[in-house]
Motif scaffolding. Structure first.
Motif, PDB file in Angstrom:
ATOM      1  N   ALA A1009      48.373  39.905  -4.885  1.00 32.60           N
ATOM      2  CA  ALA A1009      49.070  41.352  -5.300  1.00 32.60           C
ATOM      3  C   ALA A1009      49.950  40.908  -6.268  1.00 32.60           C
ATOM      4  O   ALA A1009      51.081  40.262  -6.254  1.00 32.60           O
ATOM      5  CB  ALA A1009      49.829  41.546  -4.085  1.00 32.60           C
ATOM      6  N   THR A1010      49.760  41.561  -7.591  1.00 27.32           N
ATOM      7  CA  THR A1010      50.527  41.378  -8.783  1.00 27.32           C
ATOM      8  C   THR A1010      51.088  42.827  -9.091  1.00 27.32           C
ATOM      9  O   THR A1010      50.432  43.597  -9.858  1.00 27.32           O
ATOM     10  CB  THR A1010      49.977  40.691  -9.739  1.00 27.32           C
ATOM     11  N   GLY A1011      52.287  43.106  -8.458  1.00 30.34           N
ATOM     12  CA  GLY A1011      52.842  44.648  -8.994  1.00 30.34           C
ATOM     13  C   GLY A1011      51.995  45.709  -8.275  1.00 30.34           C
ATOM     14  O   GLY A1011      51.902  45.547  -7.092  1.00 30.34           O
ATOM     15  N   ARG A1012      51.747  46.319  -8.881  1.00 29.97           N
ATOM     16  CA  ARG A1012      50.902  47.461  -8.626  1.00 29.97           C
ATOM     17  C   ARG A1012      49.432  47.241  -8.788  1.00 29.97           C
ATOM     18  O   ARG A1012      48.499  48.275  -8.654  1.00 29.97           O
ATOM     19  CB  ARG A1012      51.149  48.839  -9.433  1.00 29.97           C
ATOM     20  N   THR A1013      49.059  46.187  -9.086  1.00 27.53           N
ATOM     21  CA  THR A1013      47.622  45.635  -9.299  1.00 27.53           C
ATOM     22  C   THR A1013      47.191  44.421  -8.196  1.00 27.53           C
ATOM     23  O   THR A1013      48.102  43.894  -7.847  1.00 27.53           O
ATOM     24  CB  THR A1013      47.307  45.193 -10.615  1.00 27.53           C
ATOM     25  N   ILE A1014      45.693  44.392  -8.265  1.00 30.03           N
ATOM     26  CA  ILE A1014      45.238  43.182  -7.442  1.00 30.03           C
ATOM     27  C   ILE A1014      44.633  42.245  -8.633  1.00 30.03           C
ATOM     28  O   ILE A1014      43.837  43.032  -9.406  1.00 30.03           O
ATOM     29  CB  ILE A1014      44.163  43.733  -6.436  1.00 30.03           C
ATOM     30  N   THR A1015      44.860  41.045  -8.513  1.00 26.52           N
ATOM     31  CA  THR A1015      44.219  40.161  -9.361  1.00 26.52           C
ATOM     32  C   THR A1015      43.460  39.170  -8.616  1.00 26.52           C
ATOM     33  O   THR A1015      43.602  38.633  -7.592  1.00 26.52           O
ATOM     34  CB  THR A1015      45.357  39.210 -10.124  1.00 26.52           C
ATOM     35  N   VAL A1016      42.051  38.815  -9.260  1.00 30.65           N
ATOM     36  CA  VAL A1016      41.175  37.996  -8.779  1.00 30.65           C
ATOM     37  C   VAL A1016      40.914  36.915  -9.506  1.00 30.65           C
ATOM     38  O   VAL A1016      40.650  36.939 -10.807  1.00 30.65           O
ATOM     39  CB  VAL A1016      39.812  38.931  -8.004  1.00 30.65           C
ATOM     40  N   TRP A1017      40.641  35.645  -8.946  1.00 31.86           N
ATOM     41  CA  TRP A1017      40.292  34.711  -9.789  1.00 31.86           C
ATOM     42  C   TRP A1017      39.262  33.867  -9.172  1.00 31.86           C
ATOM     43  O   TRP A1017      39.006  34.203  -7.825  1.00 31.86           O
ATOM     44  CB  TRP A1017      41.429  33.463  -9.862  1.00 31.86           C
ATOM     45  N   HIS A1033      46.909  51.421  -6.985  1.00 31.16           N
ATOM     46  CA  HIS A1033      48.100  51.509  -6.189  1.00 31.16           C
ATOM     47  C   HIS A1033      49.054  52.286  -7.321  1.00 31.16           C
ATOM     48  O   HIS A1033      49.083  51.835  -8.167  1.00 31.16           O
ATOM     49  CB  HIS A1033      48.341  50.350  -5.868  1.00 31.16           C
ATOM     50  N   SER A1034      49.865  53.061  -6.787  1.00 25.40           N
ATOM     51  CA  SER A1034      50.984  53.501  -7.458  1.00 25.40           C
ATOM     52  C   SER A1034      52.157  52.877  -7.284  1.00 25.40           C
ATOM     53  O   SER A1034      53.378  53.126  -7.861  1.00 25.40           O
ATOM     54  CB  SER A1034      50.897  55.335  -7.430  1.00 25.40           C
ATOM     55  N   GLU A1035      52.505  52.056  -6.190  1.00 25.40           N
ATOM     56  CA  GLU A1035      53.636  51.267  -5.970  1.00 25.40           C
ATOM     57  C   GLU A1035      53.040  50.054  -5.629  1.00 25.40           C
ATOM     58  O   GLU A1035      51.791  49.581  -5.479  1.00 25.40           O
ATOM     59  CB  GLU A1035      54.058  51.948  -4.397  1.00 25.40           C
ATOM     60  N   PRO A1036      54.056  48.902  -5.746  1.00 26.64           N
ATOM     61  CA  PRO A1036      53.774  47.567  -5.588  1.00 26.64           C
ATOM     62  C   PRO A1036      52.820  47.288  -4.440  1.00 26.64           C
ATOM     63  O   PRO A1036      53.022  47.840  -3.134  1.00 26.64           O
ATOM     64  CB  PRO A1036      54.924  46.832  -5.558  1.00 26.64           C
ATOM     65  N   VAL A1037      52.113  46.373  -4.624  1.00 26.60           N
ATOM     66  CA  VAL A1037      50.901  46.090  -3.487  1.00 26.60           C
ATOM     67  C   VAL A1037      51.762  45.191  -2.553  1.00 26.60           C
ATOM     68  O   VAL A1037      52.304  44.264  -2.972  1.00 26.60           O
ATOM     69  CB  VAL A1037      49.684  45.353  -4.009  1.00 26.60           C
ATOM     70  N   ARG A1038      52.024  45.345  -1.501  1.00 24.54           N
ATOM     71  CA  ARG A1038      52.677  44.468  -0.444  1.00 24.54           C
ATOM     72  C   ARG A1038      51.781  43.180   0.137  1.00 24.54           C
ATOM     73  O   ARG A1038      52.443  42.368   0.377  1.00 24.54           O
ATOM     74  CB  ARG A1038      53.333  45.338   0.748  1.00 24.54           C
ATOM     75  N   ALA A1039      50.603  43.560   0.412  1.00 24.92           N
ATOM     76  CA  ALA A1039      49.678  42.580   1.084  1.00 24.92           C
ATOM     77  C   ALA A1039      48.236  42.608   0.742  1.00 24.92           C
ATOM     78  O   ALA A1039      47.666  43.855   0.522  1.00 24.92           O
ATOM     79  CB  ALA A1039      49.925  42.661   2.573  1.00 24.92           C
ATOM     80  N   SER A1051      44.074  45.887   0.560  1.00 26.71           N
ATOM     81  CA  SER A1051      45.139  45.922   0.051  1.00 26.71           C
ATOM     82  C   SER A1051      46.071  47.150   0.456  1.00 26.71           C
ATOM     83  O   SER A1051      45.658  47.970   0.744  1.00 26.71           O
ATOM     84  CB  SER A1051      44.875  46.107  -1.567  1.00 26.71           C
ATOM     85  N   VAL A1052      47.205  46.702   0.658  1.00 26.28           N
ATOM     86  CA  VAL A1052      48.054  47.762   1.441  1.00 26.28           C
ATOM     87  C   VAL A1052      49.409  47.978   0.431  1.00 26.28           C
ATOM     88  O   VAL A1052      49.941  46.748  -0.003  1.00 26.28           O
ATOM     89  CB  VAL A1052      48.878  47.489   2.805  1.00 26.28           C
ATOM     90  N   GLY A1053      50.089  49.150   0.264  1.00 25.93           N
ATOM     91  CA  GLY A1053      51.127  49.480  -0.331  1.00 25.93           C
ATOM     92  C   GLY A1053      51.654  50.732  -0.194  1.00 25.93           C
ATOM     93  O   GLY A1053      52.032  51.219   1.060  1.00 25.93           O
ATOM     94  N   ASP A1054      51.308  51.571  -1.208  1.00 27.16           N
ATOM     95  CA  ASP A1054      51.364  52.871  -0.934  1.00 27.16           C
ATOM     96  C   ASP A1054      50.381  53.593   0.062  1.00 27.16           C
ATOM     97  O   ASP A1054      50.670  54.557   0.895  1.00 27.16           O
ATOM     98  CB  ASP A1054      51.543  53.805  -2.305  1.00 27.16           C
ATOM     99  N   ALA A1055      49.209  52.963   0.195  1.00 23.28           N
ATOM    100  CA  ALA A1055      48.208  53.408   0.953  1.00 23.28           C
ATOM    101  C   ALA A1055      47.374  52.117   1.384  1.00 23.28           C
ATOM    102  O   ALA A1055      47.822  51.003   0.869  1.00 23.28           O
ATOM    103  CB  ALA A1055      47.550  54.340   0.162  1.00 23.28           C
ATOM    104  N   ILE A1056      46.261  52.320   2.018  1.00 19.97           N
ATOM    105  CA  ILE A1056      45.423  51.228   2.433  1.00 19.97           C
ATOM    106  C   ILE A1056      44.229  51.321   1.534  1.00 19.97           C
ATOM    107  O   ILE A1056      43.386  52.304   1.724  1.00 19.97           O
ATOM    108  CB  ILE A1056      45.188  51.280   3.934  1.00 19.97           C
ATOM    109  N   PHE A1057      43.975  50.172   0.897  1.00 18.30           N
ATOM    110  CA  PHE A1057      42.430  50.467  -0.034  1.00 18.30           C
ATOM    111  C   PHE A1057      41.555  49.228   0.539  1.00 18.30           C
ATOM    112  O   PHE A1057      41.859  48.445   1.014  1.00 18.30           O
ATOM    113  CB  PHE A1057      43.033  49.892  -1.555  1.00 18.30           C
ATOM    114  N   LEU A1058      40.340  49.791   0.725  1.00 15.68           N
ATOM    115  CA  LEU A1058      39.335  48.881   1.087  1.00 15.68           C
ATOM    116  C   LEU A1058      38.392  48.705   0.111  1.00 15.68           C
ATOM    117  O   LEU A1058      37.753  49.648  -0.671  1.00 15.68           O
ATOM    118  CB  LEU A1058      38.642  49.404   2.424  1.00 15.68           C
TER     119      LEU A1058
END
Length: 1896
Positions: A1009-1017, A1033-1039, A1051-1058
């Motif tokens: 979780a990198t700020g408001r984005t998700i990074t994949v390696w 996400h419009s807010e920082p991703v928390r987990a 991914s969760v933050g402002d909402a829950i994304f699947l």
């Protein structure tokens, strides 16, 4: 000819021709109207303008600039009427171009230039996207180009390019790009002057992309240009077309090339039959690959080429040099950045082609994938796409399918993962900014609603979702037209942006900025031709805007039809369905009917009579029951917050009926209008919806009620758990959609009377999540005080737990039981049962809010942490979990919940967490909580100047033993979970640290979780192979987390994304066409540019398939099919192997001869184009290889072997690849020279011997940056150490010093031979030394006997042989060379190339022919053999013992024969038997890396980077050697331990190990007495820059202050530290001592100014702080006492001067005359002359950075202060060319108090003498450089000036003579004479030199 955004039709006539630009539409002035500023669309606007012209439309006002504009010709530069020139500007004839060019030259760039337009009030108004600069830098000179670019909103941005700049810098209004001439030197030498053979260059600047990429602004027009010395310029051109300067019009027509050929007048002449690239250079910036601006671009072919500087940080820009393109037959070549490969002709570089799937517009900056409608989206669009790949690829989302497609390089490597690897499947959430927006589609089968920044289309029956992605902030309003064609959406972030979407395909048709600050409502007409918006302007006033959208789908743009400001309130606004020109609005006390006519919006109020005070909330048009759409058949319904329903005839603008709806009505009372209005309080109606027969209302009481249109009775009602925010009928009127303010979305089915919930949502950010495997459930906790359980299959909510008094912070499912655990902000941890929905147990052991919960996979233990740092262990194997252990102050105390602060391993055995400090990561045994490992994250990146700390931790699954730690420097470090050794690093392209980590079970994907984005390696890929970034996400991703089946990502933050995880496609090798294994491995490589990234394979036209296989095998670790054949091309590397050859009795031999070796040109090029990587050692496993005893092998070692040939590769192959810049090893042992902004002069004219007026007396400080840079011999008393580039030899008894000067750069290490008569010192290379210099000193004479040079970067270690016949010098990690020298002849006997970085080397004290070195993976035994006069080495290599894990051997020393002690990076000491070559003992000696080991007799001393110095009793080790494998380390005991002030870098002890001297990185030399167990400072200095030196009036003491926040008082006689005052976390910037008038000891004080604006007064006699004041808001930069010592004058960074009295602690006057420029000097003196015309007994001055000096006369007792004189000295207009700017300094002349001496930035390098009586400059003394410091001697008429060139000049003001002196290693920024003038103190960074001043 192609246009800017597409091909111009053949029948379209151009307004102006290329040969005569601007002749048809000459502008009246240079200022272009704002309407001509180009929008962000770039090429799209050009395309539409061309279509408009073809259709007969009016041409654009800027048409005179198309297709290109000759700037010099149009503005008639030769006449100098509309442009200006300054300095040395002339017209000359260039021999290469055979035409006239402008030559701009001069020593100061800012004083010699051409500027267009003439004045700053004018504007060029050039709207072309590209600026072409045809220029040639003058050889060995610097140049500067300034561009003033205006954005669409009128902001002017300064964009500068220069080879003076060292690095990229930026601000909101300024961009500074370094221009680098890249040669085959190391990257640290790239910046600088132009090389002698610099060529003519076509610099192509994409102004649109520059502003968009670096400032996120839209390019408007080019305002002005300034070309500064030193360069030749032919012309400037602007155009919307992207020209290829190497292709002429004739060539393009003949070959039918799909490129824009360069116009004839822009073309450079090329001799017939030769290539354009052989003579010229094309630089395009930003390159097409700059969508990933961190990508490294290098060039290896001479002659030097121009390229923009790459940099240390990956976030900075990288322009590209275009070489000769390779053309593909099948597709046109996209001119896109890539690594540039060498070719057969060095001067003709080739560019790797990148070919797209479909390519139609080669002039655009990026290619376009098929299936994507329209041209390439703007940078704004691309920044908001759902998926962006940051590896140099461009990924655009196909809006019709939502599946991103990647454009891959042809001939390079395949993407490391499926592209994309994630695809958004579902979103759990609703609303975000507002919960009132939910719309039915036309068919009534789907619902459209926002979820924060995502727009969701949900099919109500199948529950499938599709998404509109692109908004960067929460959606504030939605509108859908009646045909489901256009969808409009607005976002919250001001100024509000509006997007128009193609609803069917999902593509964004238009993005435009609204004139509203915020938009709260949107309404579409039925046809979609009109869109209305209501919102607020920046002043809070209501605004209504009408846009015309009818042309959007046809290629047109959105047009503002009307805009009106209103003073009345608008809560709801609707366009009538029967007439698109009519609208209605309602608000507090008003209903207004609107009409759009003649381009204006007009409204009229409906007379409400006595109901004018109603708070009206919503309205709706009702259609007649017969379906008529005539206006007369429609009624307007309006509802109010008081329950009233108004029926309005909008034709007659009259109210027909007013009803009031009541929550309950007595049955005896009939429903009449009059009675309704009189009964109680009505229903608070929020929303209203009307169908043909019914009306639905939503109210605050949570009810949705369905009424007939006569409101006689309630037909249906549905209760919600919150106020109903909106209602909407489906088109068939059978379903009612409702939303609530609590985040619920659902609909009421009228026929079946059933209510269906479509979506539920958290109403605040989600903090953490946990998944459960057996039931497929997920738990989330949120700041809305709820815990919710969700079904992962249906995304529906199952349970809802609420806690109004406290917020849940963390959650964890039990892996086997139907329970979950939740931590709360109160510190409570509760266990919940899902079976009975109740609390099982509660624990309250924490005092702070719970920050993390984690449970072991086997379900035995639960761990919780809180904000107070406590860690609690629970036993959760039982039904009611119980507390086992509580550990206080264990976890880092952070008040923010972070689910990744704790982690457990997959085997449930280990627990990792961040703590006890934020820089530490601790690993514990999960059952016993025994500490297993501590890792200091701040030491993982020693090169960084910022403190690094841990953010999140994560274990790898299974038994791989990896611990992942994300750090504050945006990196993820992979550690060995056992040893703590850093294995790999992943770098995030985001500017935010990774707050949460997740690794898939098969260790294939790494999520962060990198700020408001998700990074994949791609985790298995060697090194950092690039990454994919996902937005939404419009807010920082928390987990982030994987679902239990690993098929999806959460991914969760402002909402829950699947997210769906897209499996990698697998190919069967047996299938036809399947690539072989090595090709598949090659395809998996990526072009990431991290330190640890693998080499990337690129195939040039000259590379063979075999070469590609070799490179692929080298990168992937597979055996190569062929071994490179040695040739006479380059030296052969040393062959080094981990094991002996088979059948060689455990021995083998290699050659140290520098024999020839063939190297692959393609490989060298691509390696130099990559990030720094260590050398590659490739080995084939040899079967049957054994480890034979070395004693048996000693006599059978073979002589040196010849270089490798093909016939020798049956068992082994070795190939060392040259890398551009190797990675610095993870060891603090390696020397890194301190960065210096100064440059040394190559020659200094020293004064004649014996006539020097300055003699170096003492050096204050020790260079803690060196390694092993101190030697001490107790038997002779010889003691030497280094400070900068000086060798200081000090007598420890008398304190006298000798100073051996000669090194050109900072000294890295020292070595003393066995008899103590010869000292060797080594310095690094630099601007004045191409190679490292090794000096051999005669100790008794103190003279340099010889100078050796061989190593290229730095010398890591020096070692003399026991018989003093040989000297071994070891290069650092970048040099990788071990050299052997003869001390008799000083000849280089042997030079060996090393396969890996080596940390230390030592000779065997009993055998002069044997030495041992330790490195990253092995210990190497070197045997010196003599063959006549040619010695050679035979090498035996042993790997690091398995007991040490992945540790590196970092230090070594010999003990009793035959023992060798080695220290490791993990703190272990291992003991080797040098006779057998095996390790038989190891023990844990420290927690950190051991960098120093010394042994004598039965004692061993170890020093580490943990600042610990330990003494060990090792007398039993020889006995343990005889025990062999049964030896135990428990017999080795630690006798003593001392903790010093820094990492140990040097040490020397006596033979009994009782006393010694130790050096640390803090710049301190300590005397160690093990007998007494004490440590005493011998030498100490400031750790950072020294800012000031002041003296006591009696000259008994002096005081210094530094950036480290310390004030140190020294004895002037012995230069010993007497007192130190330390202020933490502040820098002390200025200092003053009380004047001679305060002569009593109790009056001796120093006042210090600090960076926080405070000043502190310290008493010397009492050694205490007496006063602290805060007179300034910014940092103090200068301070002084008045002559009587009763007043303090202080100046700050903002230019304010404060006058304070220390006796009262009050500031009684503040002078702001210098405001805006920092005060650089303040001095006071007594007034001795009465003819100055002012009163007062004291004169004082203040000098500021703007070259101004003010002189004041004051009488502080009478509170008088009068300005006497104000001086302003001339300065250059701009100072960018000077780099390190000199300060403005002024001082009263000691021998004439009415004369001022001033230096600073001026037109010339000189000193001014200004007379206050004559009011003029009376003398000017020239200087060789600009002065950095100044001091005047009170004793004699002497003046000393310090320069940035590491030298100082002493001027005799009587005789006018000058003498130059050197000795400093950096800019001499401080010079101070003592009050008597007998001593001079000079400082450069933290070095202080004390000079004796001879009498003139």
């Amino acid at each position: 000819m192609a246009g800017g955004g597409g091909a111009r039709p053949a029948h379209c006539r151009l307004v102006s021709r290329s040969g005569s630009p601007g002749l048809e539409v000459p502008p009246a002035s240079l200022t272009i109207p704002r309407a001509e500023a180009r929008p962000a669309g770039g090429g799209e606007r050009s395309r539409r303008a061309a279509l408009d012209r073809c259709s007969g439309g009016v041409p654009s006002p800027a048409a005179w600039q198309h297709p290109f504009l000759n700037v010099f010709k149009h503005f008639r530069v030769d006449e100098w009427k509309r442009s200006s020139k300054e300095g040395d500007v002339a017209v000359v004839t260039d021999k290469v171009l055979k035409s006239a060019v402008y030559r701009i030259r001069g020593s100061v760039s800012s004083s010699n230039y051409i500027q267009l337009p003439r004045t700053s009030t004018q504007s060029l108004g050039l709207t072309g996207r590209y600026l072409y600069v045809l220029f040639r830098p003058l050889p060995t000179k610097h140049f500067v180009i300034h561009l003033d670019v205006s954005t669409e909103d009128g902001q002017v941005i300064r964009v500068s390019f220069s080879n003076l700049f060292k690095e990229f810098k930026s601000s909101a209004t300024w961009l500074q790009f370094p221009f680098v001439f890249e040669t085959k030197t190391s990257r640290r030498d790239l910046a600088g002057v132009a090389p002698p053979d610099v060529r003519w260059t076509c610099l192509q600047l994409d102004l649109h992309d520059i502003l968009m990429f670096y400032l996120n602004r839209h390019y408007g027009h080019l305002k002005s240009i300034r070309l500064c010395a030193s360069l030749l310029v032919r012309n400037l051109y602007t155009s919307d077309l992207c020209f290829d300067p190497a292709v002429t019009v004739t060539e393009a027509r003949r070959a039918k090339l799909p490129v824009n050929p360069v116009p004839r007048e822009m073309a450079f002449p090329v001799p017939k039959g030769e290539s354009w690239h052989d003579h010229y250079i094309h630089v395009r910036f930003p390159s097409d690959g700059s969508k990933a601006p961190y990508e490294q671009v290098e060039k290896s072919c001479p002659p030097p080429e121009a390229v923009f500087l790459g940099h240390v940080s990956r976030r900075l820009p990288h322009p590209v040099v275009f070489g000769k393109p390779l053309l593909s037959r099948g597709s046109p070549v996209a001119q896109i950045s890539g690594p540039i490969l060498p070719c057969q002709v060095p001067s003709a570089p080739r560019l790797l082609p990148e070919v797209s799937l479909t390519y139609k517009h080669p002039e655009v900056s990026s290619v376009r994938a098929s299936g994507i409608p329209g041209p390439r989206p703007s940078a704004w669009d691309e920044a908001t796409d759902a998926h962006a790949v940051v590896r140099g690829k461009h990924v655009l989302a196909d809006k019709s399918s939502g599946v991103p497609m990647a454009l891959e390089d042809l001939g390079s490597c395949k993407l490391f993962l499926p592209d994309p690897v994630l695809r958004l499947k579902g979103v759990i959430g609703f609303g975000g900014h507002s919960t009132q927006w939910a719309l039915w589609t036309k068919d009534g089968e789907s619902v459209v609603y926002p979820c924060h920044a995502v727009i969701v289309v949900l099919h109500v029956d199948t529950r499938q979702q599709r998404f509109f992605l692109g908004h960067t902030d929460k959606v504030s309003a939605l509108a859908l037209d009646g045909n489901d064609t256009l969808l409009a959406s607005a976002q919250v972030q001001p100024p509000s942006m509006v997007r128009l979407w193609d609803f069917q395909t999902g593509g964004c048709l238009s993005l435009f900025r609204s004139p509203l600050h915020t938009i709260c409502s949107l309404s579409f007409s039925g046809s979609g031709a009109l869109l209305c918006g209501v919102g607020k302007d920046k002043h809070g006033k209501t605004v209504v805007v009408a846009w015309g959208t009818d042309q959007v789908g046809l290629g047109g743009e959105v047009a503002v039809l009307a805009k009106v400001h209103t003073d009345f309130d608008i809560q709801s606004f609707r366009i009538a369905f029967f007439d698109e020109t009519r609208m209605a609005s309602c608000g507090r006390g008003s209903v207004r009917l609107w009409r759009l006519r003649g381009g204006a919006l007009r409204s009229c109020a409906v007379d409400l009579g006595e109901y004018c005070a109603l708070e009206l909330t919503d309205l709706a048009f009702a259609q007649a029951p017969d379906g008529h759409r005539a206006p007369s058949a429609s009624i307007l319904f309006v509802c109010s917050h008081s329950g009233h329903i108004l029926e309005i005839d909008h034709q007659h603008m009259a109210v027909h009926h007013i009803r009031r709806l009541l929550p309950a009505r007595p049955s005896a009372v009939p429903l009449t209008e009059k009675q309704d209005l009189s009964l109680g309080s009505g229903i608070a109606i929020i929303s209203l919806g009307v169908s043909t027969a019914t009306c639905a209302v939503g109210s605050e009481d949570g009810y949705l009620r369905l009424w007939p249109l006569d409101f006689s009775s309630v037909l249906l009602e549905a209760e919600h758990d919150g106020p109903v925010g909106s209602v909407s009928f489906s088109p068939d009127g059978l379903r009612v959609l409702s939303t609530t303010t609590s985040g619920h979305l659902g609909f009421l089915d009228v026929p079946s009377r059933e209510y269906t919930v479509l979506a539920r949502s958290h109403m605040a950010p989600v903090l953490a999540l946990s998944t459960e495997q057996n039931r497929g459930q997920m738990a989330t906790v949120s700041l809305d005080h709820t815990v919710r359980i969700w079904d992962l299959a249906t995304l529906q909510q199952l349970y809802d737990f609420s806690s109004p008094g406290e917020s849940p912070c963390a959650v964890a499912f039990h892996p086997t039981s139907p329970n979950f655990f939740c931590g709360f902000s109160s510190g409570a941890v509760r266990s919940f049962s899902l079976e009975d929905s109740g609390v099982l147990v509660e624990h309250t052991r924490h005092r702070g809010a719970i920050t993390s919960l984690v449970i072991t996979p086997d379900g035995r233990f639960l761990f919780s942490s809180c904000s107070q740092g406590s860690l609690v262990q629970y036993n959760c194997a039982v039904s009611r979990c119980c507390v086992l252990r509580v550990a206080a102050n264990t976890v880092y105390q952070d008040g923010r919940p972070n689910p990744s602060v704790l982690a457990v391993s997959g085997d449930s055995c280990r627990l990792a967490f961040v703590g006890p400090s934020k820089c530490m990561v601790t690993v514990m045994e999960s059952a016993s909580l025994d500490e297993l490992l501590h890792v200091d994250v701040s030491t993982l990146n020693l090169a960084s100047s910022h403190l690094d700390w841990a953010v999140a931790v994560c274990f790898s699954p299974g038994d791989s033993g990896h611990l992942l730690v994300s750090t504050s420097s945006n990196k993820i470090v992979v550690l060995d979970a056992v040893s703590g050794h850093a294995l790999r690093k992943f770098s995030s392209v985001r500017s935010r640290a990774c707050s949460s980590l997740a690794l898939s079970e098969d260790s294939s994907l790494l999520l962060a979780a990198t700020g408001r984005t998700i990074t994949v390696w791609d985790y298995p890929a060697q090194g950092n192979s690039g990454c994919q970034v996902y937005i939404g996400h419009s807010e920082p991703v928390r987990a982030v987390a994987f679902t239990p089946d690993q098929q999806q990502v959460l991914s969760v933050g402002d909402a829950i994304f699947l997210w769906d995880v897209l499996a990698a496609p697998e190919s069967d090798p047996s299938e036809p066409g399947a690539p072989p294994v090595h090709e598949a491995e090659t395809a998996s490589l990526t072009d990431g540019s991290d330190m640890s990234s693998p080499y990337t394979v690129f195939l040039s036209s000259g590379s063979s398939a075999g070469q590609l296989e070799d490179l692929a095998s080298g990168a992937s670790g597979l055996p190569r099919q062929q071994v490179p054949i040695p040739s006479l091309a380059s030296p052969s590397p040393l062959g080094v192997h981990d094991r002996p050859f088979e059948g060689s009795a455990g021995t083998f031999s290699t050659s140290d001869e520098e024999g020839p070796c063939e190297e692959n040109h393609g490989s060298e090029a691509f390696l130099q184009a990559q990030a720094p990587t260590p050398p590659v050692l490739l080995e084939r496993e040899a079967s049957g290889v054994g480890d034979g005893p070395r004693e048996a092998a000693k006599g059978s070692w073979a002589p040196a072997a010849a270089p490798y040939h093909r016939s020798q590769t049956g068992e082994w192959s070795l190939w060392r690849v040259k890398a551009g810049l190797p990675t610095r090893p993870d060891s603090y042992k390696h020397f890194t020279a301190r960065y210096k902004a100064s440059t040394r002069v190559k020659s200094v004219s020293f004064p004649p011997a014996g006539r020097e007026q300055l003699r170096l007396k003492a050096v204050v400080g020790y260079n803690g940056n060196g390694r092993a840079n101190m030697v001490w011999r107790p038997n002779t008393g010889f003691f030497a150490y280094t400070c900068g580039r000086l060798v200081v030899v000090e007598d420890l008894h008398s304190g006298t010093q000798q100073h051996w000067l000669g090194h050109p750069q900072e000294i890295s290490t020292l070595a003393l031979n066995q008899d103590g008569q010869v000292l060797a010192s080594a310095s690094c290379c630099g601007d004045t030394a191409a190679r490292c210099q090794i000096r051999i000193w005669d100790v008794p004479k103190g003279l340099c006997q010889h100078v050796l040079a061989h190593h290229d970067t730095a010398v890591q270690a020096l070692a003399f042989s026991p018989d003093d016949e040989f000297l071994v010098t070891l290069g650092d990690y970048a040099d990788l060379t071990l050299a052997l020298w003869s001390m008799a002849t000083y000849e280089l006997l042997s030079s060996t190339r090393l396969p890996e970085p080596v940390h230390g080397v030592a000779f065997n004290p009993w055998d002069a022919n044997e030495l041992i070195s330790v490195g990253t993976s092995a210990i190497t035994f070197w045997l010196l053999q003599h063959h006549g006069t040619d010695p050679s080495f035979q090498v035996h290599r042993e790997p690091v013992p398995e007991e040490l894990g992945t540790s590196e051997l970092t230090s070594l020393c010999y003990g009793a024969s035959p023992l060798l002690y080695c220290g490791s990076s993990s703190g272990q000491v291992c003991v080797w038997d040098t006779g057998t070559g095996r390790c038989f003992l190891a023990w844990e000696a420290d927690e950190g890396e051991i960098g120093v080991l010394l042994c004598s007799g039965s004692r061993l001393v170890s020093g580490s980077n943990t600042r610990r110095l330990r003494l060990w009793a090792v007398g039993v080790v020889p006995e343990l050697r005889r025990k062999g494998s049964s030896a135990r380390s428990s017999s080795v005991l630690m006798e003593r331990e001392l903790t010093l002030d820094g990492a140990v870098v040097s040490a020397s002890f006596d033979s009994g190990m009782d006393m010694g001297v130790v050096g640390t990185t803090a710049g301190t030399l300590w005397y160690i007495s093990w007998t007494e167990g004490t440590s005493t400072r011998l030498i100490s200095g400031h750790r950072s820059k020294v800012n000031e030196v002041v003296f006591s009036p009696s000259e008994s003491h002096c005081a210094t202050c530094g950036e480290d926040g310390s004030v140190r008082v020294w004895s002037l006689a012995s230069m010993e530290l007497v007192i130190q005052f330390q202020v933490l976390n502040q820098s002390c910037l200025c200092l003053a001592w009380t004047p001679p008038s305060c002569g009593r000891p109790e009056q001796q004080q120093v006042v210090a100014g600090y960076s926080d604006g405070t000043l502190r007064v310290f008493s010397i006699s009492r050694t205490a702080m007496e006063l602290k004041m805060h007179p300034h808001r910014t940092a103090l930069t200068a301070i002084a006492f008045s002559t009587d010592g009763q007043t303090i004058l202080s100046g700050d960074k903002d230019g304010l001067v404060a006058i304070s009295r220390p006796c009262t602690g009050m500031t009684f006057r503040v002078l702001s005359d210098h405001r805006g420029a920092p005060i650089s000097a303040i001095q006071s003196t007594s007034k001795e002359y009465e003819d100055l015309g002012v009163e007062g007994g004291e004169l004082w001055l203040a000098a500021s950075g703007d070259q101004r000096v003010s002189i004041w006369a004051s009488d502080w007792l009478r509170d008088r202060c009068e300005l006497l004189e104000w001086l302003s000295f001339p300065a250059p207009a701009t100072s960018e060319a000077l780099g390190l700017l000199p300060p403005s300094l002024a001082a009263f002349c000691p021998w004439d108090r009415a004369t001022l001496v001033c230096v600073g930035l001026g037109a010339h390098e000189e000193v001014f003498f200004y007379s206050l009586r004559q009011k003029q400059v009376v003398q000017k003394t020239p200087l060789p450089f600009f002065a950095m410091s100044l001091s005047l001697s009170p004793g004699a008429q002497l003046m000393v000036v310090g320069f940035a060139e590491c030298m100082l000049r002493l001027l005799d003001c009587v005789s006018g003579t000058a003498q130059d002196f050197e000795g400093h290693d950096d800019s001499v920024h401080l010079c101070r004479f003592t009050p008597s003038g007998k001593l001079l103190f000079t400082a450069a960074h933290n070095e202080i030199l004390v000079w004796e001043v001879a009498s003139p």
